[in-house]
Design a protein around this motif. Structure first.
Motif, PDB file in Angstrom:
ATOM      1  N   ASN A  48     -44.618-116.462  36.235  1.00  0.00           N
ATOM      2  CA  ASN A  48     -43.530-117.452  35.997  1.00  0.00           C
ATOM      3  C   ASN A  48     -42.530-116.805  35.052  1.00  0.00           C
ATOM      4  O   ASN A  48     -41.417-117.133  34.963  1.00  0.00           O
ATOM      5  N   GLU A  49     -43.126-116.490  33.967  1.00  0.00           N
ATOM      6  CA  GLU A  49     -42.281-116.051  32.894  1.00  0.00           C
ATOM      7  C   GLU A  49     -41.521-114.608  33.348  1.00  0.00           C
ATOM      8  O   GLU A  49     -40.351-114.675  33.024  1.00  0.00           O
TER       9      GLU A  49
ATOM     10  N   SER B  44     -36.175-111.541  40.040  1.00  0.00           N
ATOM     11  CA  SER B  44     -36.620-113.212  39.842  1.00  0.00           C
ATOM     12  C   SER B  44     -37.499-113.599  40.800  1.00  0.00           C
ATOM     13  O   SER B  44     -38.283-114.376  40.639  1.00  0.00           O
TER      14      SER B  44
ATOM     15  N   SER C 213     -40.409-114.265  36.149  1.00  0.00           N
ATOM     16  CA  SER C 213     -39.264-114.914  37.140  1.00  0.00           C
ATOM     17  C   SER C 213     -38.137-115.462  36.107  1.00  0.00           C
ATOM     18  O   SER C 213     -36.848-115.527  36.461  1.00  0.00           O
ATOM     19  N   ASN C 214     -38.724-116.249  35.040  1.00  0.00           N
ATOM     20  CA  ASN C 214     -37.656-117.038  34.335  1.00  0.00           C
ATOM     21  C   ASN C 214     -36.889-115.986  33.446  1.00  0.00           C
ATOM     22  O   ASN C 214     -35.683-116.167  33.061  1.00  0.00           O
TER      23      ASN C 214
ATOM     24  N   LYS D  49     -33.480-114.624  35.252  1.00  0.00           N
ATOM     25  CA  LYS D  49     -32.587-115.779  35.829  1.00  0.00           C
ATOM     26  C   LYS D  49     -31.357-115.787  34.891  1.00  0.00           C
ATOM     27  O   LYS D  49     -30.160-116.085  35.214  1.00  0.00           O
TER      28      LYS D  49
ATOM     29  N   HIS E 110     -37.151-106.422  30.556  1.00  0.00           N
ATOM     30  CA  HIS E 110     -38.063-107.225  31.411  1.00  0.00           C
ATOM     31  C   HIS E 110     -38.450-106.447  32.557  1.00  0.00           C
ATOM     32  O   HIS E 110     -39.504-106.970  32.915  1.00  0.00           O
TER      33      HIS E 110
END
Length: 141
Positions: free
Chosen positions: A54-55, A28, A57-58, A61, A94
């Motif tokens: 950003n995607e 992340s 990283s999210n 989470k 991911h």
């Protein structure tokens, strides 16, 4: 008990959950670090690349949050076995997505060897994670 290349022993799901927590947090943070260094070194990443970072990283989470929830129950392995398998599958999905994004990011700053080395280091860590979690997945199947 099976020995993994990472020099740890796979003897319970608590070990796997701890690895998920660690590596999902690092995964992340990598995109945030890439964006920060890009800004500091004037790489002028496109908005599309920034959005994709950003995607990524999210994406990691929720895996980290669910793994932290499972850690509290890790002694009851029969109850969390399927949840851990699902987290590993999501992590691999991911991580593969992130690994496909990095070559696009490397197109920025091709002449900046520090930038390229940073991205190579992150690629190496993400590949390590992919292999580690593939090994965990194989052991759980």
């Amino acid at each position: 008990m099976k020995k993994l290349y990472c020099k740890c022993y796979f003897n319970n799901l608590c070990c796997v959950i701890n690895e998920i927590i660690l590596w999902s947090e690092i995964s992340s943070e990598h995109p945030v670090f890439i964006k920060t260094v890009a800004a500091l070194t004037n790489k002028n990443l496109s908005q599309s690349i920034v959005n994709r970072l950003n995607e990524v990283s999210n994406m990691f989470k929720p895996i980290n949050e669910r793994a932290r929830d499972l850690k509290a129950a890790c002694r009851q392995t029969s109850l969390i076995y399927l949840d851990v398998k699902k987290l590993i599958e999501e992590f691999l999905l991911h991580d593969g997505h992130f690994l496909m994004l990095i070559p696009d990011v490397k197109q920025y700053g091709k002449d900046d060897m520090v930038w390229q080395e940073l991205l190579e280091h992150i690629t190496h860590e993400q590949r390590f994670m992919f292999e580690l979690f593939t090994n965990f997945q194989d052991l759980l199947d």
